[in-house]
Design an enzyme around this catalytic site. Sequence first.
Site, PDB file in Angstrom:
ATOM      1  N   HIS A 149       0.832  -1.202   0.000  1.00 34.63           N
ATOM      2  CA  HIS A 149       0.000   0.000   0.000  1.00 34.63           C
ATOM      3  C   HIS A 149       0.867   1.252   0.000  1.00 34.63           C
ATOM      4  O   HIS A 149       2.076   1.181   0.208  1.00 34.63           O
ATOM      5  CB  HIS A 149      -0.969   0.017   1.184  1.00 34.63           C
TER       6      HIS A 149
ATOM      7  N   CYS B 103       3.700  -4.650   6.474  1.00 31.41           N
ATOM      8  CA  CYS B 103       3.263  -4.355   5.108  1.00 31.41           C
ATOM      9  C   CYS B 103       4.432  -3.872   4.251  1.00 31.41           C
ATOM     10  O   CYS B 103       5.513  -3.599   4.744  1.00 31.41           O
ATOM     11  CB  CYS B 103       2.178  -3.280   5.123  1.00 31.41           C
TER      12      CYS B 103
END
Length: 95
Positions: free
Chosen positions: A60, A71
């Site tokens: 992201h 992430c």
Amino acid sequence: MKDGHAVRGPVQINQGAPGENTPTGTFDVQWKDLHHRSKEFNNAPMKYSVFFAPGGIAVHQGNVHKKSAGCVHMSAANAAAWYSYLHVGDQVQVR
């Protein structure tokens, strides 16, 4: 990859901090959310989220100079491109 050739990259990223490592291996895109917000981290924005691993791990938009909680952070332009290109069920490789 498409027909054996990279369609984008390499791109600058940042990944999980020590103890919150980004999982490595081959995964399938599980789901996507254009304007996702983290329930774990005070509603933090995770724009262009492409979720691929258990525990809410995604590629992201994020600060490429700061480690994440697992992430993969990318610039806005790169995250948007990956979000557009990848579909649920597509294969993602993290090395």
